[in-house]
Design an enzyme around this catalytic site. Structure first.
Site, PDB file in Angstrom:
ATOM      1  CB  SER A  95      24.895  -2.580  18.622  1.00  0.00           C
ATOM      2  OG  SER A  95      24.120  -1.437  18.414  1.00  0.00           O
ATOM      3  CG  ASP A 217      26.026   3.105  24.763  1.00  0.00           C
ATOM      4  OD1 ASP A 217      26.030   3.855  23.782  1.00  0.00           O
ATOM      5  OD2 ASP A 217      25.921   1.866  24.674  1.00  0.00           O
ATOM      6  CG  HIS A 245      26.819   1.634  21.030  1.00  0.00           C
ATOM      7  ND1 HIS A 245      25.843   1.283  21.937  1.00  0.00           N
ATOM      8  CD2 HIS A 245      26.455   1.061  19.843  1.00  0.00           C
ATOM      9  CE1 HIS A 245      24.932   0.531  21.345  1.00  0.00           C
ATOM     10  NE2 HIS A 245      25.284   0.383  20.071  1.00  0.00           N
TER      11      HIS A 245
END
Length: 267
Positions: A95, A217, A245
């Site tokens: 991320s 996602d 995610h």
């Protein structure tokens, strides 16, 4: 202050192998990589750490000024690499850590030779000609909710971020991780994460880069993965048969297979 303690640095795996650094995302800690580490340990030296403010890091080292920008977190990465005298490591970031890795590789190019971006997003807010997945109003509401009720926000957002509603234990784990983070420190990291825009950094990435996106996602839609792939000249895009995610938790086999194949190809 010793960085090993400050960032709760852990080194495992094959001491003779190439080094892989695993970096967690917002609201998480190094434990989130526990399903990936066994796939790497036989052949690679694996370095894990917690950003200051996360996990078992030294919370007394937290500075809202330093960690109010992605550069502060990138400095954590560089200092860990320097302390361990890492050379030509592969940085795997989940991320927001994907963009932190870009900044760290620019700051210390001799330390990082390749990047793996797991569910990356250089900007979460939509812009003209760019879909990040959120409007400015969305992000404002998200941050206001987090500031007003950290525990309630965690309970509501964790299942959305994780996806995979048929496996509620995954969302519960992420919620517990969010809730374990100091609320004020979490808010600083959230603002840094969701208000950042690292798009201009991507074209300067000249090292081998793997972009891993999920088929679904809610935080980083596939348009974002395609954007990152186009913007990074030396990148390879792989779409995992995974949702949510956090594919390293929800689909570790597919995630690990993609990462190890990329590592093997680096030589």
């Amino acid at each position: 202050m010793d960085i090993i303690h400050r960032n709760n640095v852990t080194v495992t795996g094959n001491p003779q192998g190439p080094t892989v650094v695993l970096a967690h995302g917002f609201g998480c800690d190094q434990n989130m990589w526990r399903l990936t580490v066994p796939a790497l340990e036989p052949h690679y030296r694996v370095v894990l750490f917690d950003y200051v403010g996360a996990g078992r890091s030294d919370l007394s080292a937290f500075s809202a000024e330093r960690y109010g920008s992605l550069d502060g977190y990138a400095q954590d990465v560089v200092e860990v690499c320097e302390r361990l005298d890492l050379r030509d490591a592969v940085f795997v970031g989940h991320s927001v850590s994907s963009m932190i890795g870009v900044l760290a590789a620019r700051q210390a190019p001799e330390r990082i030779k390749a990047l793996v971006m797991v569910a990356p997003s250089p900007r979460y807010i939509d812009d003209e000609g760019y879909r990040g997945g959120f409007s400015e109003e969305d992000i404002d509401e998200l941050l206001e909710s987090l500031e007003a009720n950290h525990l309630g926000w965690s309970a509501a957002m964790a299942p959305l971020i994780m996806g995979n509603p048929e496996r509620p234990e995954l969302g519960e784990e992420l919620k517990n991780s969010f809730c374990a983070t100091d609320p004020e420190m979490a808010l600083v990291f959230a603002r840094t994460t969701f208000l950042s825009d690292a798009r201009t950094e991507l074209p300067s990435v000249r090292i081998p880069t793997l972009v891993l996106e999920c088929s679904q996602d809610a935080i980083a839609p596939r348009e974002v993965g395609a954007y990152v792939h186009r913007a990074v000249p030396s990148s390879k895009l792989v779409t995992l048969d995974a949702t949510g995610h956090c594919p390293h938790l929800s689909s570790p086999e597919a995630t690990n297979a993609a990462i190890t194949a990329f590592l093997a190809g680096l030589g």
